[in-house]
Design a protein around this motif. Structure first.
Motif, PDB file in Angstrom:
ATOM      1  N   ARG A 146      31.855  57.533  31.022  1.00  0.00           N
ATOM      2  CA  ARG A 146      32.959  57.789  31.966  1.00  0.00           C
ATOM      3  C   ARG A 146      32.501  57.400  33.365  1.00  0.00           C
ATOM      4  NH1 ARG A 146      37.319  61.666  32.596  1.00  0.00           N
ATOM      5  NH2 ARG A 146      37.569  62.302  34.762  1.00  0.00           N
ATOM      6  N   THR A 147      33.223  56.464  33.984  1.00  0.00           N
ATOM      7  CA  THR A 147      32.913  56.123  35.364  1.00  0.00           C
ATOM      8  C   THR A 147      33.479  57.194  36.296  1.00  0.00           C
ATOM      9  OG1 THR A 147      34.900  54.738  35.465  1.00  0.00           O
ATOM     10  CG2 THR A 147      32.833  53.649  34.891  1.00  0.00           C
ATOM     11  N   GLY A 148      33.311  57.001  37.593  1.00  0.00           N
ATOM     12  CA  GLY A 148      33.644  58.071  38.521  1.00  0.00           C
ATOM     13  C   GLY A 148      34.595  57.676  39.620  1.00  0.00           C
ATOM     14  N   ASP A 149      35.765  57.189  39.252  1.00  0.00           N
ATOM     15  CA  ASP A 149      36.706  56.752  40.278  1.00  0.00           C
ATOM     16  C   ASP A 149      37.822  57.766  40.517  1.00  0.00           C
ATOM     17  OD1 ASP A 149      38.119  56.485  37.975  1.00  0.00           O
ATOM     18  OD2 ASP A 149      38.566  54.355  38.180  1.00  0.00           O
ATOM     19  N   GLY A 150      37.543  59.010  40.246  1.00  0.00           N
ATOM     20  CA  GLY A 150      38.509  60.051  40.568  1.00  0.00           C
ATOM     21  C   GLY A 150      39.693  60.161  39.636  1.00  0.00           C
ATOM     22  N   GLY A 151      39.564  59.634  38.426  1.00  0.00           N
ATOM     23  CA  GLY A 151      40.616  59.784  37.440  1.00  0.00           C
ATOM     24  C   GLY A 151      41.509  58.578  37.265  1.00  0.00           C
ATOM     25  N   ALA A 152      41.439  57.587  38.161  1.00  0.00           N
ATOM     26  CA  ALA A 152      42.274  56.386  38.049  1.00  0.00           C
ATOM     27  C   ALA A 152      41.516  55.315  37.287  1.00  0.00           C
ATOM     28  CB  ALA A 152      42.659  55.891  39.436  1.00  0.00           C
ATOM     29  N   GLY A 153      41.553  55.396  35.951  1.00  0.00           N
ATOM     30  CA  GLY A 153      40.865  54.401  35.137  1.00  0.00           C
ATOM     31  C   GLY A 153      39.419  54.740  34.875  1.00  0.00           C
ATOM     32  N   ASN A 154      39.150  55.979  34.498  1.00  0.00           N
ATOM     33  CA  ASN A 154      37.774  56.383  34.196  1.00  0.00           C
ATOM     34  C   ASN A 154      37.333  55.785  32.868  1.00  0.00           C
ATOM     35  OD1 ASN A 154      37.108  57.812  36.443  1.00  0.00           O
ATOM     36  ND2 ASN A 154      37.686  59.798  35.631  1.00  0.00           N
ATOM     37  N   ASP A 155      36.925  54.530  32.887  1.00  0.00           N
ATOM     38  CA  ASP A 155      36.623  53.811  31.664  1.00  0.00           C
ATOM     39  C   ASP A 155      35.210  54.056  31.167  1.00  0.00           C
ATOM     40  OD1 ASP A 155      39.068  52.659  32.177  1.00  0.00           O
ATOM     41  OD2 ASP A 155      38.244  50.786  32.930  1.00  0.00           O
ATOM     42  N   LEU A 156      35.041  53.867  29.860  1.00  0.00           N
ATOM     43  CA  LEU A 156      33.724  53.582  29.308  1.00  0.00           C
ATOM     44  C   LEU A 156      33.234  52.295  29.961  1.00  0.00           C
ATOM     45  CD1 LEU A 156      31.404  53.501  27.101  1.00  0.00           C
ATOM     46  CD2 LEU A 156      33.072  52.249  25.695  1.00  0.00           C
ATOM     47  N   ARG A 157      31.965  52.261  30.368  1.00  0.00           N
ATOM     48  CA  ARG A 157      31.429  51.073  31.015  1.00  0.00           C
ATOM     49  C   ARG A 157      30.019  50.777  30.525  1.00  0.00           C
ATOM     50  NH1 ARG A 157      31.732  50.412  37.477  1.00  0.00           N
ATOM     51  NH2 ARG A 157      33.920  50.142  36.846  1.00  0.00           N
ATOM     52  N   VAL A 158      29.734  49.492  30.276  1.00  0.00           N
ATOM     53  CA  VAL A 158      28.377  49.013  30.015  1.00  0.00           C
ATOM     54  C   VAL A 158      28.017  48.109  31.181  1.00  0.00           C
ATOM     55  CG1 VAL A 158      26.878  47.694  28.492  1.00  0.00           C
ATOM     56  CG2 VAL A 158      28.638  49.190  27.524  1.00  0.00           C
ATOM     57  N   THR A 159      26.904  48.394  31.821  1.00  0.00           N
ATOM     58  CA  THR A 159      26.597  47.756  33.093  1.00  0.00           C
ATOM     59  C   THR A 159      25.166  47.234  33.140  1.00  0.00           C
ATOM     60  OG1 THR A 159      26.560  48.124  35.488  1.00  0.00           O
ATOM     61  CG2 THR A 159      25.950  49.977  34.102  1.00  0.00           C
ATOM     62  N   SER A 160      24.957  46.215  33.971  1.00  0.00           N
ATOM     63  CA  SER A 160      23.613  45.730  34.266  1.00  0.00           C
ATOM     64  C   SER A 160      23.498  45.518  35.760  1.00  0.00           C
ATOM     65  CB  SER A 160      23.310  44.419  33.521  1.00  0.00           C
ATOM     66  OG  SER A 160      24.035  43.338  34.069  1.00  0.00           O
ATOM     67  N   ASN A 161      22.311  45.766  36.287  1.00  0.00           N
ATOM     68  CA  ASN A 161      22.047  45.543  37.701  1.00  0.00           C
ATOM     69  C   ASN A 161      20.878  44.586  37.829  1.00  0.00           C
ATOM     70  OD1 ASN A 161      22.613  46.731  40.595  1.00  0.00           O
ATOM     71  ND2 ASN A 161      20.406  46.528  40.403  1.00  0.00           N
ATOM     72  N   GLY A 162      21.063  43.514  38.576  1.00  0.00           N
ATOM     73  CA  GLY A 162      20.017  42.514  38.734  1.00  0.00           C
ATOM     74  C   GLY A 162      19.148  42.756  39.946  1.00  0.00           C
ATOM     75  N   VAL A 163      18.276  41.800  40.237  1.00  0.00           N
ATOM     76  CA  VAL A 163      17.378  41.891  41.369  1.00  0.00           C
ATOM     77  C   VAL A 163      18.080  41.316  42.596  1.00  0.00           C
ATOM     78  CG1 VAL A 163      15.149  41.172  42.301  1.00  0.00           C
ATOM     79  CG2 VAL A 163      15.381  41.698  39.866  1.00  0.00           C
ATOM     80  N   ALA A 164      18.420  42.164  43.544  1.00  0.00           N
ATOM     81  CA  ALA A 164      19.098  41.769  44.778  1.00  0.00           C
ATOM     82  C   ALA A 164      20.399  41.026  44.502  1.00  0.00           C
ATOM     83  CB  ALA A 164      18.170  40.915  45.644  1.00  0.00           C
ATOM     84  N   GLY A 165      21.012  41.304  43.395  1.00  0.00           N
ATOM     85  CA  GLY A 165      22.260  40.642  43.044  1.00  0.00           C
ATOM     86  C   GLY A 165      23.341  41.650  42.746  1.00  0.00           C
TER      87      GLY A 165
END
Length: 304
Positions: A146-165
């Protein structure tokens, strides 16, 4: 005739070897967090985890932030599972090089914004065991019910974070749904760079494609054309079930099984595994089985 049957038998044996090699870690949580395929046993951290009905129950009703257990990697209240370092990196470097799939069956007990079901990487402190966030030179992968946008589209999310990107992620377009409370759901997250960078994130939910595949997060420091960080070099000194790379809540959920593959699962694999459910015999890849059956079928035709 015998040569044809031998060829079919050999192909079946080869397929079985490839399939068993591709499933590199399997956790059925039958009273422990041991790896029944490899040797990467998990360690339960904290004091509230139990086992019931072939599941690990990470019951964390009061833990609403992880900052309290950065020191010594142990929460004051709550539990998660800590796996050996480089679990994802090493899986992605084996088998279908550059591809890794994470599969699990989970029942949410409580949904909390940004609480991570699975995380692999390192937080911005650079210290193993800490959850200080993951931006700027500290790549990670996460599955977030569950993402955290206050109830407007709290989707399941799969995420990746890169190096300085920029962060890259898959969720459903529009106002979709987070994981359902009290309902077991089947998830597969595929990180595939086998065809080159940047690669893609693909998610299957309950045997169906979820959202649209997205590029793996860019790494602006590698090259001027902004390639992605390779999953084969992911510095995953933190590999957690039920804990985030950020100071977010621990997961409050029951997990029936976790599998790590050294190849990219397909939609047909997702459909097959979803139908079979957790804690069953892992099927051969469909393409492999069909190829073997084709040779066997040819042999029987020639016999007539």
């Amino acid at each position: 005739m015998k040569r044809q049957l031998l060829a079919g038998t050999c192909l079946l044996a080869l397929c079985a070897t490839s399939a068993s090699g591709a499933l590199v870690h399997r956790y059925t949580f039958d009273g422990n967090a041991n790896d029944s395929v490899g040797t990467a046993n998990g360690v339960v951290m904290g004091n509230t985890a139990t086992y019931a009905g072939g599941q690990i129950v990470l019951s964390n009703p009061t833990n609403t932030g992880s900052g309290a257990f950065n020191n010594n990697n142990v929460p004051a209240s709550g539990s998660y599972v800590d796996f050996p370092n480089f679990l994802i990196r090493d899986a992605a470097a084996a088998g279908q090089a550059g591809a890794v799939s994470v599969e699990m069956w989970v029942t949410m007990n409580t949904n909390r914004d940004w609480s991570a079901l699975f995380a692999a990487g390192i937080s911005s402190s650079g210290i193993e065991g800490n959850s200080d966030g993951g931006n700027d030179n500290f790549p990670y992968l996460q599955i977030i019910p569950r993402t955290g946008d206050g109830g407007a589209g709290n989707d399941l999310r799969v995420t990746s974070n890169g190096v300085a990107g920029p962060e890259s992620f898959v969720d459903a377009p529009g106002d979709s749904t987070d994981l359902q409370v009290g309902v077991q759901e089947h998830l597969i997250a595929v990180f595939d760079q086998s065809g080159g960078l940047p690669g893609t994130i693909t998610v299957y939910r309950n045997g169906a494609l979820y959202g649209a595949p997205a590029p793996i997060a860019n790494n602006l420091n590698i090259a001027a054309n902004a390639t992605a960080f390779p999953v084969t070099t992911l510095a995953d000194v933190n590999v957690w079930l039920g804990r985030s790379m950020w100071p977010d809540s621990l997961i409050d959920a029951s997990i029936a099984e976790l599998r790590i593959y050294s190849h990219a699962l397909t939609l047909q694999d997702a459909q097959n595994n979803n139908g079979l459910g957790p804690n069953t015999v892992v099927p051969e890849p469909a393409s492999c089985a069909l190829a073997a059956l084709g040779l066997v079928g040819l042999a029987w035709t020639r016999r007539r």
